[in-house]
Design an enzyme around this catalytic site. Structure first.
Site, PDB file in Angstrom:
ATOM      1  N   ASP A   1      -1.080   6.718   2.362  1.00  0.00           N
ATOM      2  CA  ASP A   1      -1.424   5.697   1.552  1.00  0.00           C
ATOM      3  C   ASP A   1      -1.290   6.062  -0.161  1.00  0.00           C
ATOM      4  OD1 ASP A   1      -1.869   3.227   0.310  1.00  0.00           O
ATOM      5  OD2 ASP A   1      -3.806   2.999   1.327  1.00  0.00           O
TER       6      ASP A   1
ATOM      7  N   ASP B   1       4.194   1.426  -1.227  1.00  0.00           N
ATOM      8  CA  ASP B   1       3.422   2.591  -1.242  1.00  0.00           C
ATOM      9  C   ASP B   1       2.590   3.155   0.011  1.00  0.00           C
ATOM     10  OD1 ASP B   1       1.704   0.370  -0.876  1.00  0.00           O
ATOM     11  OD2 ASP B   1       0.452   0.744  -2.580  1.00  0.00           O
ATOM     12  N   GLU B   2       3.034   2.764   1.147  1.00  0.00           N
ATOM     13  CA  GLU B   2       2.537   3.380   2.322  1.00  0.00           C
ATOM     14  C   GLU B   2       3.290   3.359   3.475  1.00  0.00           C
ATOM     15  OE1 GLU B   2      -0.433   0.957   4.416  1.00  0.00           O
ATOM     16  OE2 GLU B   2       0.076  -0.781   3.191  1.00  0.00           O
TER      17      GLU B   2
END
Length: 409
Positions: free
Chosen positions: A26, A120-121
């Site tokens: 993350d 973003d993860e």
């Protein structure tokens, strides 16, 4: 309660070695971190990413801004009252996707099983990779170093024998953290129900009324009872209470639909304005489809009224398309046919039933000239930015909310 928090390159370790190893990566305050990286003078300062309109919300906040109570999805006005000195920067999705690509390329070196969840993860299945990357803590440190080399940003990593545990672990130690779960039972006993993805606020409230706040508190309850109370989600909770989560890591999840929405600064019933807004939205959807090599066979127009009621109108397109002109014309047709008077606070357009572009029977008179023009426009925008080309009828857009809907949503 045991504490599982460490900073930087340290890690929380438990006592047993899991047979399955899942990593959750993350990125830390991703949008804000990218803005601070591109504008070094903002580093270390309270930074908020989002619009400045009266209905704008915070898309991301740096950790310095979070110290003042600023959070994602908070109205921008409230955020600036909490932190008047915060720098505000607009959302730059094209830039975030560019950096995201660098991150995902770095993660792909660790396993062929990488599932990107958002910009973003991502999850990585590291099962069977011990000989390549060493024990879990060493693998986690290698992932963090690779991400840093690829884009210059930090990430938080959780490693666990189950997917949902890896996500919780990464959230326990942010920013720039690393948590390794090896003692499954020890870690399970620390998990609050509010930490478990998929256990909503209403379910938490019902369970709290029974005195049940931790995940392991559900163990005495029969799975049949939880399923009767909460449906399939209850059956899942019963399994998770024992750490049972066989959910696989699935690379390249097929995109089910793609849409763009626009929240207006002021409610409007002006049909001409709404039709003009569809020009921008429709062509944005078309460009995203072309970028992904996809075309859609169904189109949905979405409207949200001033009293928050959501109205949708859908139609089949016949042959799959990613042509902006056809998308706009179809969406405007649905708008014209809808008799509701409004006023409206949001408008959106989406394509569904997606398939690879060119699949199936194409349009009989599909104009090659239009396709060539679309490719040329895409290339200009890739090289010079989203606003490099503006259509004469295009109205400036505010607070775009981009959505990718996957098969499991």
């Amino acid at each position: 309660m045991a504490r599982f928090k460490k900073k930087g390159n340290s890690a929380t370790n438990f006592t047993a070695t899991p047979s399955r190893l899942i990593a959750h990566v993350d990125m830390d305050a991703f949008y804000a971190a990218v803005e601070a990286m591109d504008q070094p003078e903002l580093a270390g300062l309270p930074l908020v990413v989002g619009g400045l309109g009266p209905r704008s919300v915070v898309s991301a906040a740096s950790y310095e801004a979070r110290a003042f109570g600023v959070r994602s999805a908070m109205p921008m006005g409230q955020a600036l009252r909490l932190c008047p000195t915060a720098a505000v920067r607009p959302v730059r999705m094209a830039r975030y996707r560019q950096v995201s690509g660098q991150v995902m390329d770095a993660l792909a070196a660790f396993s062929p099983l990488v599932e990107q969840i958002s910009v973003d993860e991502a999850f990585i299945d590291l099962s069977g990779c011990r000989r390549l990357w060493g024990p879990p803590r060493q693998a986690g440190l290698a992932i963090k170093a690779a991400v840093s080399r690829a884009c210059g940003l930090s990430c938080s990593v959780g490693l666990a024998p189950a997917r949902f545990l890896a996500k919780i672990a990464s959230e326990r130690d942010k920013p720039d953290g690393l948590t390794v779960v090896e003692d499954l039972e020890g870690f399970l006993r620390t998990i609050q129900l509010r930490e478990v993805s998929g256990v909503g606020k209403k379910a938490q409230e019902r369970l709290a009324a029974l005195g049940l706040k931790r995940l392991v508190d559900l163990r005495p309850l029969r799975p049949e009872l939880l399923e009767r109370l909460f449906g399939s989600g209850g059956a899942r909770m019963a399994r998770l209470a024992w750490g049972d989560d066989p959910t696989p890591i699935e690379p390249r999840r097929p995109v089910k639909s793609l849409s763009h929405e626009l929240t207006l600064d002021r409610d409007t019933a002006d049909r001409e304005l709404l039709a003009a807004l569809l020009l921008d939205l429709g062509h944005k959807v078309a460009r995203r489809l072309r970028d992904k090599g996809l075309a859609g066979q169904s189109l949905t127009l979405k409207l949200k009224t001033s009293d928050m009621a959501i109205v949708t109108r859908s139609t089949a397109l016949g042959a799959p398309t990613n042509d902006g002109g056809r998308i706009v014309a179809t969406a405007r047709g649905l708008l014209a046919a809808y008799q509701g008077r409004g006023p409206f606070r949001l408008i959106g357009v989406g394509l569904g039933r997606l398939a690879p572009a060119g699949a199936g029977q194409g349009e009989l008179f599909d104009a090659g000239r239009q396709k060539a023009l679309a490719r040329a426009e895409d290339e200009v925008r890739r090289r010079f930015g989203e606003r490099a080309i503006q259509r004469a009828a295009q109205t400036p857009s505010l607070d775009h909310d981009e959505k990718l809907v996957h098969n499991d949503e």
